[in-house]
Write an enzyme that holds these catalytic residues in place. Structure first.
Site, PDB file in Angstrom:
ATOM      1  N   ASN A   9       0.863  -1.178   0.000  1.00 60.60           N
ATOM      2  CA  ASN A   9       0.000   0.000   0.000  1.00 60.60           C
ATOM      3  C   ASN A   9       0.901   1.229   0.000  1.00 60.60           C
ATOM      4  O   ASN A   9       1.518   1.550   1.018  1.00 60.60           O
ATOM      5  CB  ASN A   9      -0.891  -0.045   1.254  1.00 60.60           C
ATOM      6  CG  ASN A   9      -1.745   1.197   1.396  1.00 60.60           C
ATOM      7  OD1 ASN A   9      -1.774   2.062   0.520  1.00 60.60           O
ATOM      8  ND2 ASN A   9      -2.452   1.305   2.515  1.00 60.60           N
ATOM      9  N   TRP A  10       0.977   1.891  -1.148  1.00 59.62           N
ATOM     10  CA  TRP A  10       1.912   3.018  -1.272  1.00 59.62           C
ATOM     11  C   TRP A  10       1.401   4.250  -0.521  1.00 59.62           C
ATOM     12  O   TRP A  10       2.134   5.210  -0.353  1.00 59.62           O
ATOM     13  CB  TRP A  10       2.137   3.361  -2.754  1.00 59.62           C
ATOM     14  CG  TRP A  10       2.779   2.279  -3.568  1.00 59.62           C
ATOM     15  CD1 TRP A  10       3.018   0.974  -3.180  1.00 59.62           C
ATOM     16  CD2 TRP A  10       3.288   2.395  -4.908  1.00 59.62           C
ATOM     17  NE1 TRP A  10       3.626   0.276  -4.207  1.00 59.62           N
ATOM     18  CE2 TRP A  10       3.802   1.121  -5.279  1.00 59.62           C
ATOM     19  CE3 TRP A  10       3.358   3.429  -5.834  1.00 59.62           C
ATOM     20  CZ2 TRP A  10       4.380   0.883  -6.534  1.00 59.62           C
ATOM     21  CZ3 TRP A  10       3.930   3.202  -7.081  1.00 59.62           C
ATOM     22  CH2 TRP A  10       4.439   1.939  -7.427  1.00 59.62           C
ATOM     23  N   LYS A  11       0.162   4.242  -0.116  1.00 51.51           N
ATOM     24  CA  LYS A  11      -0.453   5.390   0.577  1.00 51.51           C
ATOM     25  C   LYS A  11      -0.235   6.661  -0.255  1.00 51.51           C
ATOM     26  O   LYS A  11      -0.200   6.588  -1.473  1.00 51.51           O
ATOM     27  CB  LYS A  11       0.088   5.499   2.006  1.00 51.51           C
ATOM     28  CG  LYS A  11      -0.084   4.180   2.775  1.00 51.51           C
ATOM     29  CD  LYS A  11       0.122   4.309   4.244  1.00 51.51           C
ATOM     30  CE  LYS A  11      -0.113   2.948   4.918  1.00 51.51           C
ATOM     31  NZ  LYS A  11       0.020   2.973   6.362  1.00 51.51           N
ATOM     32  N   HIS A  95      -9.535   1.030   5.254  1.00 46.94           N
ATOM     33  CA  HIS A  95      -8.226   1.197   5.897  1.00 46.94           C
ATOM     34  C   HIS A  95      -8.379   2.110   7.113  1.00 46.94           C
ATOM     35  O   HIS A  95      -9.145   3.063   7.085  1.00 46.94           O
ATOM     36  CB  HIS A  95      -7.221   1.791   4.899  1.00 46.94           C
ATOM     37  CG  HIS A  95      -5.821   1.713   5.413  1.00 46.94           C
ATOM     38  ND1 HIS A  95      -5.320   2.623   6.325  1.00 46.94           N
ATOM     39  CD2 HIS A  95      -4.825   0.829   5.181  1.00 46.94           C
ATOM     40  CE1 HIS A  95      -4.074   2.285   6.616  1.00 46.94           C
ATOM     41  NE2 HIS A  95      -3.747   1.207   5.942  1.00 46.94           N
ATOM     42  N   GLU A  97      -6.631   4.420   8.223  1.00 49.97           N
ATOM     43  CA  GLU A  97      -6.388   5.849   7.962  1.00 49.97           C
ATOM     44  C   GLU A  97      -7.623   6.500   7.353  1.00 49.97           C
ATOM     45  O   GLU A  97      -7.907   7.667   7.589  1.00 49.97           O
ATOM     46  CB  GLU A  97      -5.145   6.008   7.065  1.00 49.97           C
ATOM     47  CG  GLU A  97      -3.870   5.793   7.868  1.00 49.97           C
ATOM     48  CD  GLU A  97      -2.718   5.173   7.100  1.00 49.97           C
ATOM     49  OE1 GLU A  97      -2.704   5.231   5.859  1.00 49.97           O
ATOM     50  OE2 GLU A  97      -1.820   4.607   7.765  1.00 49.97           O
ATOM     51  N   GLU A 167      -5.233  -5.111  10.495  1.00 53.62           N
ATOM     52  CA  GLU A 167      -4.196  -4.109  10.714  1.00 53.62           C
ATOM     53  C   GLU A 167      -4.447  -3.405  12.046  1.00 53.62           C
ATOM     54  O   GLU A 167      -5.231  -2.456  12.110  1.00 53.62           O
ATOM     55  CB  GLU A 167      -4.217  -3.064   9.586  1.00 53.62           C
ATOM     56  CG  GLU A 167      -3.917  -3.625   8.216  1.00 53.62           C
ATOM     57  CD  GLU A 167      -3.347  -2.554   7.298  1.00 53.62           C
ATOM     58  OE1 GLU A 167      -2.254  -2.789   6.781  1.00 53.62           O
ATOM     59  OE2 GLU A 167      -3.971  -1.496   7.119  1.00 53.62           O
ATOM     60  N   GLY A 173       2.709   2.055  10.903  1.00 58.57           N
ATOM     61  CA  GLY A 173       3.655   3.165  10.787  1.00 58.57           C
ATOM     62  C   GLY A 173       4.383   3.488  12.085  1.00 58.57           C
ATOM     63  O   GLY A 173       5.037   4.522  12.193  1.00 58.57           O
ATOM     64  N   SER A 213       3.646  -2.394  10.268  1.00 58.25           N
ATOM     65  CA  SER A 213       5.103  -2.461  10.444  1.00 58.25           C
ATOM     66  C   SER A 213       5.715  -3.795  10.009  1.00 58.25           C
ATOM     67  O   SER A 213       6.633  -4.307  10.646  1.00 58.25           O
ATOM     68  CB  SER A 213       5.485  -2.134  11.893  1.00 58.25           C
ATOM     69  OG  SER A 213       5.065  -0.817  12.225  1.00 58.25           O
ATOM     70  N   GLY A 234       3.005  -1.216   4.351  1.00 64.22           N
ATOM     71  CA  GLY A 234       3.020   0.224   4.088  1.00 64.22           C
ATOM     72  C   GLY A 234       4.440   0.687   3.828  1.00 64.22           C
ATOM     73  O   GLY A 234       4.997   0.495   2.748  1.00 64.22           O
ATOM     74  N   GLY A 235       5.066   1.268   4.854  1.00 64.28           N
ATOM     75  CA  GLY A 235       6.396   1.880   4.713  1.00 64.28           C
ATOM     76  C   GLY A 235       7.424   1.027   3.978  1.00 64.28           C
ATOM     77  O   GLY A 235       8.140   1.525   3.099  1.00 64.28           O
TER      78      GLY A 235
HETATM   79  P1  13P Z   1       3.114   0.215   7.774  1.00 67.29           P
HETATM   80  O1  13P Z   1       3.657  -1.030   7.137  1.00 67.29           O
HETATM   81  O2  13P Z   1       3.834   1.451   7.356  1.00 67.29           O
HETATM   82  O3  13P Z   1       2.982   0.074   9.250  1.00 67.29           O
HETATM   83  O4  13P Z   1       1.612   0.386   7.200  1.00 67.29           O
HETATM   84  C1  13P Z   1       0.742  -0.671   7.223  1.00 67.29           C
HETATM   85  C2  13P Z   1      -0.478  -0.320   6.461  1.00 67.29           C
HETATM   86  O5  13P Z   1      -1.241   0.534   6.878  1.00 67.29           O
HETATM   87  C3  13P Z   1      -0.721  -0.987   5.179  1.00 67.29           C
HETATM   88  O6  13P Z   1      -1.992  -0.732   4.717  1.00 67.29           O
END
Ligand code: 13P
Length: 250
Positions: A9-11, A95, A97, A167, A173, A213, A234-235
């Site tokens: 997920n590149w966000k 998600h 977020e 999640e 994050g 993470s 994510g990251g």
């Molecule tokens: P991180 O891997 O940065 O914690 O993010 C996870 C995420 O929200 C994937 O959708």
């Protein structure tokens, strides 16, 4: 046997040029595996170009969100049909977020899942508790509510093939990963909820990814758990080598 799925997920990262560079790098170093499906979820503005660069590969394309309406006066929104038209097969919905920063409710997520399915997009349905909820002993209650409300009115036939992502909000994050045991416990709980709502067959066939993470160093232990069928990253998916290493370790 459930196939493992690793999705990046590149966000809100990577403009068009950066997206093109990242996907080219991923294509170069990713080793195709029959037992792991790889998906990338770039931002809306890069979907079309990334889609073209993914032609002829096994990598799937996902959006990060969509609107539950078909078309019309919904400024800033993107429909399921629009996503299909640029080659998306998947869409991340619910998600944390979106829920916490943009006020999406379980009801919104439910409408989006229904719309995605009706347009033949595969939902990646995200659920997870906050630290406060976990510490107050409400984790299972919160997840049960997200699952029940998110899937309200959706038949077994319609939901089969969809993906669930657990999640924990406190692990996103933050560098604070759930332990494999903590994650496994919730995955088993979610699988059992799916069995109650639908059937043993659906529960056993549904891919439940872990997100929060995930890194190359912790991927194999997490994904090695009985009910953890992959990762939503994510990251660590923003660098081709770490994403490819997560896939390798899955
Ligand atoms: P991180 O891997 O940065 O914690 O993010 C996870 C995420 O929200 C994937 O959708």
């Amino acid at each position: 046997m459930r196939k493992k799925i690793v999705a990046g997920n590149w966000k809100m990262n990577n403009d068009l040029n950066e997206s093109i560079s990242l996907i080219n790098e991923i294509k170069e170093i990713l080793v195709d595996r029959d037992d792991v499906k790889v998906i990338v979820a770039p931002p809306f503005t890069s979907l079309d170009s990334v889609s073209q660069l993914l032609r002829g590969t096994e990598i799937g394309l996902s959006a990060q969100n969509m609107c539950y309406e078909d078309s019309g006066a919904f400024t800033g929104a993107v429909s399921a049909k629009m996503l299909k038209s640029v080659g998306c097969e998947y869409v991340i919905l619910g998600h944390s977020e979106r829920r916490t920063l943009f006020g999406e409710t379980n009801g919104d997520v439910n409408k989006k899942i229904k719309k995605a399915i009706s347009e033949s997009l595969i939902p990646i349905f995200c659920v997870g508790e906050t630290l406060e909820e976990r510490e107050a002993g409400k984790m299972k209650k919160v997840i049960k509510k997200q699952i029940k409300k998110g899937l309200k009115g959706i038949s077994e036939e319609d939901f089969s093939g969809a993906i669930v992502a657990y999640e924990p909000v406190w692990a996103i994050g933050t560098g604070k990963t759930a332990t494999p045991e903590q994650a496994q416990e919730v995955h088993a709980f979610i699988r059992n909820l799916l069995k109650e709502l639908y059937s043993e067959t659906l529960a056993e066939n549904t891919t439940i990814q872990y997100g929060g993470s995930v890194k190359p160093e912790n991927a194999s232990e997490l994904i090695g758990q009985k009910d953890i069928d992959g990762a939503l990253v994510g990251g660590a998916c923003l660098k081709a080598d770490s994403f490819a290493n997560i896939v390798k370790n899955a």
